[in-house]
Write a protein that holds these residues in place. Structure first.
Motif, PDB file in Angstrom:
ATOM      1  N   PRO A  84       0.800  -1.232   0.000  1.00 22.57           N
ATOM      2  CA  PRO A  84       0.000   0.000   0.000  1.00 22.57           C
ATOM      3  C   PRO A  84       0.835   1.287   0.000  1.00 22.57           C
ATOM      4  N   TRP A  85       2.135   1.214  -0.264  1.00 19.65           N
ATOM      5  CA  TRP A  85       3.002   2.367  -0.052  1.00 19.65           C
ATOM      6  C   TRP A  85       3.000   3.381  -1.190  1.00 19.65           C
ATOM      7  N   ARG A  86       3.074   4.629  -0.775  1.00 15.18           N
ATOM      8  CA  ARG A  86       3.329   5.720  -1.719  1.00 15.18           C
ATOM      9  C   ARG A  86       4.711   6.293  -1.407  1.00 15.18           C
ATOM     10  N   PRO A  87       5.502   6.580  -2.429  1.00 15.58           N
ATOM     11  CA  PRO A  87       6.781   7.241  -2.165  1.00 15.58           C
ATOM     12  C   PRO A  87       6.545   8.655  -1.649  1.00 15.58           C
ATOM     13  N   ALA A  88       7.543   9.173  -0.931  1.00 22.13           N
ATOM     14  CA  ALA A  88       7.439  10.513  -0.339  1.00 22.13           C
ATOM     15  C   ALA A  88       7.156  11.560  -1.422  1.00 22.13           C
ATOM     16  N   HIS A  89       6.165  12.423  -1.182  1.00 20.98           N
ATOM     17  CA  HIS A  89       5.815  13.429  -2.186  1.00 20.98           C
ATOM     18  C   HIS A  89       5.087  14.592  -1.537  1.00 20.98           C
ATOM     19  N   MET A  90       5.056  15.700  -2.246  1.00 18.88           N
ATOM     20  CA  MET A  90       4.272  16.865  -1.841  1.00 18.88           C
ATOM     21  C   MET A  90       3.338  17.216  -2.998  1.00 18.88           C
ATOM     22  N   HIS A  91       2.050  17.390  -2.658  1.00 15.13           N
ATOM     23  CA  HIS A  91       1.049  17.694  -3.689  1.00 15.13           C
ATOM     24  C   HIS A  91       1.010  19.193  -4.017  1.00 15.13           C
ATOM     25  N   PHE A  92       0.708  19.478  -5.278  1.00 16.01           N
ATOM     26  CA  PHE A  92       0.506  20.867  -5.713  1.00 16.01           C
ATOM     27  C   PHE A  92      -0.680  20.962  -6.671  1.00 16.01           C
ATOM     28  N   MET A  93      -1.380  22.085  -6.581  1.00 14.69           N
ATOM     29  CA  MET A  93      -2.423  22.376  -7.570  1.00 14.69           C
ATOM     30  C   MET A  93      -2.279  23.843  -7.929  1.00 14.69           C
ATOM     31  N   PHE A  94      -2.283  24.145  -9.236  1.00 16.76           N
ATOM     32  CA  PHE A  94      -2.096  25.515  -9.724  1.00 16.76           C
ATOM     33  C   PHE A  94      -3.327  25.942 -10.515  1.00 16.76           C
ATOM     34  N   GLU A  95      -3.840  27.119 -10.185  1.00 15.26           N
ATOM     35  CA  GLU A  95      -5.023  27.602 -10.895  1.00 15.26           C
ATOM     36  C   GLU A  95      -4.911  29.091 -11.201  1.00 15.26           C
ATOM     37  N   LYS A  96      -5.185  29.433 -12.434  1.00 15.59           N
ATOM     38  CA  LYS A  96      -5.333  30.842 -12.799  1.00 15.59           C
ATOM     39  C   LYS A  96      -6.182  30.914 -14.055  1.00 15.59           C
ATOM     40  N   VAL A  97      -7.079  31.866 -14.092  1.00 20.85           N
ATOM     41  CA  VAL A  97      -7.938  32.019 -15.269  1.00 20.85           C
ATOM     42  C   VAL A  97      -7.062  32.143 -16.514  1.00 20.85           C
ATOM     43  N   GLY A  98      -7.425  31.424 -17.550  1.00 21.14           N
ATOM     44  CA  GLY A  98      -6.660  31.460 -18.791  1.00 21.14           C
ATOM     45  C   GLY A  98      -5.665  30.315 -18.901  1.00 21.14           C
ATOM     46  N   TYR A  99      -5.479  29.581 -17.790  1.00 18.72           N
ATOM     47  CA  TYR A  99      -4.541  28.452 -17.793  1.00 18.72           C
ATOM     48  C   TYR A  99      -5.277  27.175 -17.395  1.00 18.72           C
ATOM     49  N   ASP A 100      -4.850  26.056 -17.964  1.00 18.24           N
ATOM     50  CA  ASP A 100      -5.430  24.782 -17.576  1.00 18.24           C
ATOM     51  C   ASP A 100      -4.960  24.433 -16.167  1.00 18.24           C
ATOM     52  N   GLN A 101      -5.906  23.984 -15.353  1.00 16.08           N
ATOM     53  CA  GLN A 101      -5.551  23.588 -13.984  1.00 16.08           C
ATOM     54  C   GLN A 101      -4.441  22.520 -14.015  1.00 16.08           C
ATOM     55  N   LEU A 102      -3.432  22.714 -13.174  1.00 17.50           N
ATOM     56  CA  LEU A 102      -2.361  21.714 -13.070  1.00 17.50           C
ATOM     57  C   LEU A 102      -2.443  21.040 -11.706  1.00 17.50           C
ATOM     58  N   ILE A 103      -2.735  19.740 -11.722  1.00 20.46           N
ATOM     59  CA  ILE A 103      -2.720  18.931 -10.495  1.00 20.46           C
ATOM     60  C   ILE A 103      -1.478  18.063 -10.583  1.00 20.46           C
ATOM     61  N   THR A 104      -0.549  18.248  -9.663  1.00 23.99           N
ATOM     62  CA  THR A 104       0.683  17.483  -9.763  1.00 23.99           C
ATOM     63  C   THR A 104       1.275  17.218  -8.389  1.00 23.99           C
ATOM     64  N   ALA A 105       2.472  16.705  -8.337  1.00 18.85           N
ATOM     65  CA  ALA A 105       3.167  16.440  -7.075  1.00 18.85           C
ATOM     66  C   ALA A 105       4.649  16.340  -7.374  1.00 18.85           C
ATOM     67  N   LEU A 106       5.458  16.611  -6.376  1.00 19.73           N
ATOM     68  CA  LEU A 106       6.900  16.390  -6.495  1.00 19.73           C
ATOM     69  C   LEU A 106       7.266  15.180  -5.644  1.00 19.73           C
ATOM     70  N   TYR A 107       8.031  14.286  -6.230  1.00 22.30           N
ATOM     71  CA  TYR A 107       8.406  13.040  -5.561  1.00 22.30           C
ATOM     72  C   TYR A 107       9.884  13.089  -5.194  1.00 22.30           C
ATOM     73  N   MET A 108      10.220  12.650  -3.984  1.00 21.19           N
ATOM     74  CA  MET A 108      11.607  12.680  -3.512  1.00 21.19           C
ATOM     75  C   MET A 108      12.398  11.557  -4.184  1.00 21.19           C
ATOM     76  N   ARG A 109      13.387  11.926  -4.979  1.00 19.01           N
ATOM     77  CA  ARG A 109      14.177  10.937  -5.716  1.00 19.01           C
ATOM     78  C   ARG A 109      14.849   9.952  -4.749  1.00 19.01           C
ATOM     79  N   GLY A 110      14.851   8.678  -5.127  1.00 14.33           N
ATOM     80  CA  GLY A 110      15.543   7.667  -4.336  1.00 14.33           C
ATOM     81  C   GLY A 110      14.661   6.986  -3.297  1.00 14.33           C
ATOM     82  N   ASP A 111      13.388   7.364  -3.247  1.00 13.15           N
ATOM     83  CA  ASP A 111      12.477   6.693  -2.303  1.00 13.15           C
ATOM     84  C   ASP A 111      12.389   5.203  -2.649  1.00 13.15           C
TER      85      ASP A 111
END
Lengths: 325, 325
Positions: free
Chosen positions: B216-243
């Motif tokens: 059931p494990w997920r590697p270490a990460h931090m979630h991000f969501m970016f929103e601004k009118v005129g731009y497509d919503q970006l749902i993403t995350a940064l993952y810690m290399r080497g997990d």
């Protein structure tokens, strides 16, 4: 195996390659049937999303919808399966019927394993507002031989169109019983003439029906289930011919061979069964399939279905799994 | 229309003809998108049953399983979608990324719309057991121009691998915030270095993972969501290399381009951001796609997907429906 599977590299998944990767990580070699079911489930769920270009908003609406289906006092998942035709489909796959046997239909969400065991001649309904009738049945095999000792499960709504299980304040179950066919393969009981009713539609399933412009009605019917060792379980129902919803059943259950009519009890019938002359009699002969015949037919259809998918197949415990050898 | 549809004869449904009939009765001409979604859903659910030869016992187990997924204090449907790869798939369909833009990933079940609005430089985590770090980000368009005024949503677990939402006794939300990119498209905040964690696996989703021999494990990460009118919503995350779970994420989220490392804060960085020299700094540049570009790409892929199904297509409100004219 599990260990190595969990160590297989899996990264950079896209709408093009995710399906193969999810299938791979789901493989459980010691559980071939579960593996096959998961593989087809993932294929179809993913193809559904790809083909519809399912949006995040729609996907979230789907999650919310399923959550709503689940949080009902009584989960509506079976009802949802019923209105999507899945329930009828599963019965027709699991209980294939050779010519001359009684057709099956969906079980519906209102069967109970707690029904009272009664004797032939007893009354299964205590609803004094219903129209009394006598149900007069027989159970035979495909060669026309009567089958004694069959467990006969029968259930119907009350005269207002509600099953006992739908009444939260019920004291006892009513409108249902378990009987046994006699040495001549016959069974009989008093009941009320079935009435049409809408399936529960005050919840998520009702909302979906409304969105799709569909009505929630089921034509009047009485459910039956027949079980005896050596015979394939028969889940079926008798439908009252001429019901306004005869050809638009909300859950797709009606079959022409299951349409029935009552006829008034003759003097002889009335005397024999201790009912009033003229009482409506609902008479039907049911034909069971032997377990061997049903198994053979089921296996043949399974082999064909998997061959159509381009798979070699083996049958394990009566169910198909791809043959990977 | 509704009336006539409900009056179309529909009887004698078998495993061969039920699908066409269910599709037909579900047609809602005034709701073309819903009609299309239902049509594909019914096709795939029925084909799933036909191809697996789903038994009544298995179907009932499925109903019970979905019911169990729904009755959890927090419904596990999104988690189920995550471990089936559906969530990643939906993000990749809904937010297609042209070359040079930041890749997306699944949102997961722990985003909240209630996160505190903070200022650049604030700390989003009050977990003193975590390893402090500085997150230093920028948001640009595909032409390399900084984008100011972007709503930046960030969320992570505490140092024990739990989101605030998982703590029933929480007083306040923690480990999350909403910030805004500055006039140079930059944003920064203090946080803790993400840790690996198992997704909730004490319920039905955990049971399925165990059955399939999956961790059931997920590697270490931090979630991000970016929103601004005129731009497509970006749902993403940064993952810690080497997990250790870098390539076996239980929910299929990791992408190579989203792997990151920290570097120790230099004297200059420490002075500029008011942190200790040597504090780990997690630096990343995010690239958003304009709404126009994303729409065009999404529409093109939709047209292709429906053509592959042999359908003519029109786009309504950004989503495909078959063109029946």
């Amino acid at each position: 195996m599990t260990q190595s599977k969990n160590e297989t590299p899996m990264m950079n998944l896209s709408s093009e390659n995710i399906t193969e990767n999810v299938k791979r990580i789901n493989e459980a070699p010691d559980k071939p049937r579960l593996s096959y079911i998961m593989e087809r489930l993932v294929s179809h769920v993913h193809d559904f999303a790809r083909e519809t270009r399912l949006s995040t908003k729609e996907w979230l609406a789907g999650i919310d919808y399923l959550t709503a289906v689940g949080v009902r006092q009584k989960s509506e998942f079976m009802l949802l399966s019923d209105i999507l035709g899945l329930s009828l489909l599963v019965d027709s796959i699991d209980h294939p019927k050779p010519p001359g046997s009684t057709e099956g239909t969906l079980i519906g969400p209102f069967h109970s394993h707690e029904a009272e065991v009664m004797q032939n001649g007893d009354s299964i309904s205590h609803d004094t507002n219903g129209t009394p009738c006598l149900v007069l049945g027989s159970v035979k095999d495909r060669q026309g031989q009567p089958i004694p000792g069959v467990k006969v499960d029968a259930w119907e709504t009350d005269s207002s169109g509600h099953y006992d299980l739908q009444n939260e304040h019920r004291q006892n179950l009513d409108g249902r019983a378990v009987l046994e066919s006699d040495p001549d393969g016959r069974f009989w009981f008093e009941a009320i003439i079935p009435v049409m009713y809408p399936i529960p539609h005050d919840g998520p399933v009702g909302q979906l029906l409304a969105l799709l412009g569909r009505h929630p009605w089921r034509p009047a019917h009485m459910h039956f289930m027949f079980e005896k060792v050596g015979y394939d379980q028969l889940i079926t129902a008798l439908y009252m011919r001429g019901d306004p919803h005869e050809t638009t059943d909300a859950v797709f259950g009606v079959k022409e061979s299951l349409l029935v009519e009552t006829s008034p009890a003759s003097d002889a019938i009335a005397a024999q069964y201790g009912i009033k002359v003229g009482t409506p009699v609902l008479k039907h002969d049911f034909v069971l399939v032997s377990e061997a015949e049903a198994s053979k037919l089921r296996d043949d259809l399974s082999v064909k279905a998997l061959r159509d998918l381009g798979r070699k197949v083996k049958i394990v415990d009566g169910l198909p799994v791809p043959d990977v050898d």
